[in-house]
Design an enzyme around this catalytic site. Sequence first.
Site, short mmCIF file in Angstrom:
data_model
loop_
_atom_site.label_atom_id
_atom_site.label_comp_id
_atom_site.label_asym_id
_atom_site.label_seq_id
_atom_site.Cartn_x
_atom_site.Cartn_y
_atom_site.Cartn_z
N GLY A 166 0.80 -1.22 0.00
CA GLY A 166 0.00 0.00 0.00
C GLY A 166 0.83 1.27 0.00
O GLY A 166 2.01 1.24 -0.34
N GLY A 187 5.09 4.08 -9.07
CA GLY A 187 5.87 2.84 -9.25
C GLY A 187 4.95 1.64 -9.15
O GLY A 187 4.97 0.74 -10.00
N HIS A 188 4.11 1.61 -8.10
CA HIS A 188 3.15 0.51 -7.95
C HIS A 188 2.18 0.48 -9.14
O HIS A 188 1.85 -0.60 -9.65
CB HIS A 188 2.31 0.71 -6.68
CG HIS A 188 3.05 0.62 -5.39
ND1 HIS A 188 3.23 1.69 -4.56
CD2 HIS A 188 3.67 -0.43 -4.79
CE1 HIS A 188 3.89 1.31 -3.49
NE2 HIS A 188 4.18 0.03 -3.60
N GLN A 205 7.85 -9.49 7.89
CA GLN A 205 9.08 -9.12 7.17
C GLN A 205 9.78 -7.92 7.81
O GLN A 205 10.82 -7.47 7.33
CB GLN A 205 8.81 -8.90 5.68
CG GLN A 205 8.06 -7.63 5.34
CD GLN A 205 7.63 -7.60 3.89
OE1 GLN A 205 6.87 -8.45 3.43
NE2 GLN A 205 8.11 -6.64 3.13
N GLY A 222 8.48 -5.18 -9.05
CA GLY A 222 9.27 -4.08 -9.57
C GLY A 222 10.77 -4.32 -9.46
O GLY A 222 11.24 -4.92 -8.48
N LYS A 274 12.75 -2.14 -8.75
CA LYS A 274 13.22 -1.33 -7.62
C LYS A 274 13.79 -2.26 -6.54
O LYS A 274 14.80 -1.98 -5.90
CB LYS A 274 12.05 -0.51 -7.08
CG LYS A 274 12.09 -0.18 -5.61
CD LYS A 274 12.56 1.21 -5.38
CE LYS A 274 12.76 1.56 -3.94
NZ LYS A 274 11.78 1.04 -3.02
N MET A 304 11.02 5.93 -6.76
CA MET A 304 9.76 6.08 -5.99
C MET A 304 9.68 4.98 -4.94
O MET A 304 10.05 3.83 -5.20
CB MET A 304 8.57 5.98 -6.93
CG MET A 304 8.42 7.21 -7.76
SD MET A 304 6.86 7.19 -8.65
CE MET A 304 7.03 8.73 -9.53
P1 AMP Z 1 6.00 -2.51 -1.65
O1 AMP Z 1 4.62 -1.95 -1.51
O2 AMP Z 1 7.08 -1.54 -1.34
O3 AMP Z 1 6.15 -3.85 -0.98
O4 AMP Z 1 6.19 -2.80 -3.20
C1 AMP Z 1 5.26 -3.57 -3.92
C2 AMP Z 1 5.77 -3.77 -5.31
O5 AMP Z 1 5.96 -2.52 -5.95
C3 AMP Z 1 7.12 -4.50 -5.37
O6 AMP Z 1 7.10 -5.40 -6.47
C4 AMP Z 1 8.10 -3.37 -5.61
O7 AMP Z 1 9.27 -3.76 -6.27
C5 AMP Z 1 7.26 -2.47 -6.51
N1 AMP Z 1 7.77 -1.10 -6.51
C6 AMP Z 1 7.95 -0.30 -5.43
N2 AMP Z 1 8.50 0.88 -5.82
C7 AMP Z 1 8.69 0.80 -7.16
C8 AMP Z 1 9.24 1.68 -8.15
N3 AMP Z 1 9.72 2.87 -7.83
N4 AMP Z 1 9.27 1.25 -9.44
C9 AMP Z 1 8.79 0.03 -9.78
N5 AMP Z 1 8.27 -0.84 -8.89
C10 AMP Z 1 8.22 -0.48 -7.60
#
Ligand code: AMP
Length: 278
Positions: free
Chosen positions: A31, A36-37, A61, A148, A150, A185
């Site tokens: 969330g 990016g998401h 985690q 991502g 990232k 991001m």
């Molecule tokens: P998180 O909510 O941080 O656990 O991320 C969820 C998904 O979004 C994961 O697959 C991340 O790699 C992807 N993600 C987060 N930030 C970015 C970004 N800046 N560019 C591309 N994917 C992203």
Amino acid sequence: MIILNTITEIKSFSLECKKKHKTIAFVPTMGALHDGHLSLINTAKQYADIIVMSIFVNRIQFAPHEDFDSYPRDDEHDLNACKVTGVSCVFMPNTDSIYPNIDDYTKIEASNIAKPLCGASRPHFFSGVLSVLVRLFNLVQADYAVFGEKDFQQFAVIKQCCTDLFMPISIISSPLIREKNGLAMSSRNRYLSQADIDIASSIYTALSATKKQYRSGETNIDNLLIFFRNQLHQSIHIDYLDILDERILEKQEACTENSRLFFAGFLNNIRLIDNLKL
Ligand code: AMP
């Protein structure tokens, strides 16, 4: 767009999709969604009929000293963003339904690809990620899951896990999305002041300059890492910094076309990660 909270609901949703011969692409997140998401949703749309996003801040985690309690949560914004971007179903379970007994639950242990980088500085992290994802994959029954770049190591660890466990799902990567100033991001960027954001942009400046240095002929990894450090703003405390073979996340004798620079650091106690293919 439908919003589901319970295990029963998501199971019957997946079953209905299967009965109708619809393919599912799954985008797991914690969330506090940003562009990016949302780019992952657009990647997912290229693969399947139905897009399922999960929003679940996965307690296991986070180590006790980490930011689970203060991790940004913004359901109203997230649901609106999902709707506008074309998500079919948002799954938002609570911790008790995913881990009925948080003191004793089945864990997945990652392979050696999880050892360096984030695995070295956050030893609990990848087991927590895999343990939740295997549960979510079993519930959503997706054909594809999108992650991502990232979190490049996370993508590699998940792909390896699904291969090793013969999971019937394809793991897809999607490009890293940056702010205009180059900062990757991240939900944690919400913690940063404008001054911090300016300082944090030096991470991408340093990554790009190091790439340029490699492309101009420097292949010595130690020299490239020193070069990176010299470009980085001194208020950023480096957690890890390395150049590895991106296919196996292992060290190389010299920088090659398979090399990727990985960085993690703290700015005012806020953890920032980034990476760039050299
Ligand atoms: P998180 O909510 O941080 O656990 O991320 C969820 C998904 O979004 C994961 O697959 C991340 O790699 C992807 N993600 C987060 N930030 C970015 C970004 N800046 N560019 C591309 N994917 C992203």
